[in-house]
Design an enzyme around this catalytic site. Structure first.
Site, PDB file in Angstrom:
ATOM      1  N   TYR A   1      20.329  -2.946  18.113  1.00 14.64           N
ATOM      2  CA  TYR A   1      19.979  -1.810  17.264  1.00 14.64           C
ATOM      3  C   TYR A   1      19.715  -2.270  15.828  1.00 14.64           C
ATOM      4  CZ  TYR A   1      20.541   2.598  14.707  1.00 14.64           C
ATOM      5  OH  TYR A   1      20.351   3.679  13.873  1.00 14.64           O
TER       6      TYR A   1
ATOM      7  N   ALA B   1      18.863  -5.231  14.737  1.00 10.82           N
ATOM      8  CA  ALA B   1      17.629  -6.012  14.657  1.00 10.82           C
ATOM      9  C   ALA B   1      16.402  -5.110  14.657  1.00 10.82           C
ATOM     10  CB  ALA B   1      17.569  -6.994  15.818  1.00 10.82           C
ATOM     11  N   SER B   2      16.417  -4.074  15.487  1.00  6.83           N
ATOM     12  CA  SER B   2      15.258  -3.173  15.555  1.00  6.83           C
ATOM     13  C   SER B   2      15.060  -2.433  14.247  1.00  6.83           C
ATOM     14  CB  SER B   2      15.416  -2.188  16.714  1.00  6.83           C
ATOM     15  OG  SER B   2      16.417  -1.214  16.448  1.00  6.83           O
TER      16      SER B   2
END
Length: 265
Positions: free
Chosen positions: A169, A171-172
């Protein structure tokens, strides 16, 4: 024409929303997205509620119209590129070119890093990052043609401070911040501003679901970690979004506007 497709002409746009200005909000059926839709409609924007939850989007749009706004709803999975582009074509047919995009659709995930499966990783990236990419690509040509546009992405404070147990999450959402800054530089000369809001400590249906699953502490515990002493609401995010999409914010682009009660500075 069915209630789902009906486009009612509500109150006249105010000075912050010139006639014909169209605002598209993904994830608009609930939580922060719904609050953003309500704020846009209340200020006279033609508001488009997009969400994978079609009935939920219909319900929000109907409520906006009942309150005197101008709105329509479409069921869209932001990971489906063809569906996104088709929805934007339908918006243009009903309202005209798109002036504003807010990408509030998102998916959260919790797992120790070594237990994140490739499938889990891909799904989070597809919704949070690639979905934002699809939506932005679908609307930017309208904004370039008009010489004016506003894009606000909804990222996360996790991207600012790192969140253990949420690497996929985080990283996104970090990639969303980076994409926002790159888009801001690429399209500044076209009259388009692109900014991101990374919320923290906001009471939403998604956060309550995470609490029920044992992934987040209760509201009272979270509030103790917030300098202002309480959680925020979707209305707090909507207020920041409304400003960033206004004429007054035309000199603000590529920025990260934290709405977090002082928990990330």
């Amino acid at each position: 024409m069915s209630d789902t497709n009906r486009v009612d002409q509500g109150r006249s746009p105010d000075s912050d929303a010139p006639a014909g200005r169209v605002a598209v909000v993904t994830g608009g059926a609930s939580g922060m997205g719904r609050s953003i839709c309500e704020s846009f409609a209340a200020h006279g924007y033609r508001t488009v509620v997009l969400d994978i939850d079609g009935p939920g989007a219909d319900e929000v749009a109907e409520k906006l119209r009942a309150d005197g706004g101008t709105a329509l709803a479409r069921a869209v999975d932001v990971t489906d590129r063809d569906a996104v582009f088709d929805a934007m074509r339908q918006v243009r047919a009903a309202f005209g070119p798109i002036d504003i995009l807010v990408t509030s659709a998102g998916l959260v995930g919790f797992a120790p890093f070594t237990e994140i499966t490739p499938q889990d990783w891909q799904r989070i990236i597809e919704v949070n990052l690639t979905g934002t990419f699809h939506c932005a690509q679908a609307v930017i040509p309208d904004m370039v043609a008009a010489g004016w546009g506003r894009i606000v992405t909804i990222s996360s404070s996790s991207a600012q401070r790192g969140s253990p147990g949420m690497v996929h999450y985080t990283a996104s959402k970090g990639a969303v911040v980076a994409m926002t800054k790159a888009l801001a530089r690429e399209y500044a000369a076209s009259g388009i501003t692109v900014n991101t809001i990374p919320p923290s400590g906001i009471d939403t249906p998604m956060s309550r679901q995470s609490q029920q699953a044992g992934n987040l502490p209760d509201n009272a515990t979270m509030a103790k970690a917030i300098p202002v002493g309480h959680l925020g609401s979707g209305d707090d995010i909507a207020a920041a979004c409304l400003f960033l999409c206004s004429e007054q914010a035309g000199y603000i682009t590529g920025q990260v506007l934290g709405v977090n009660g002082g928990s990330v500075i």
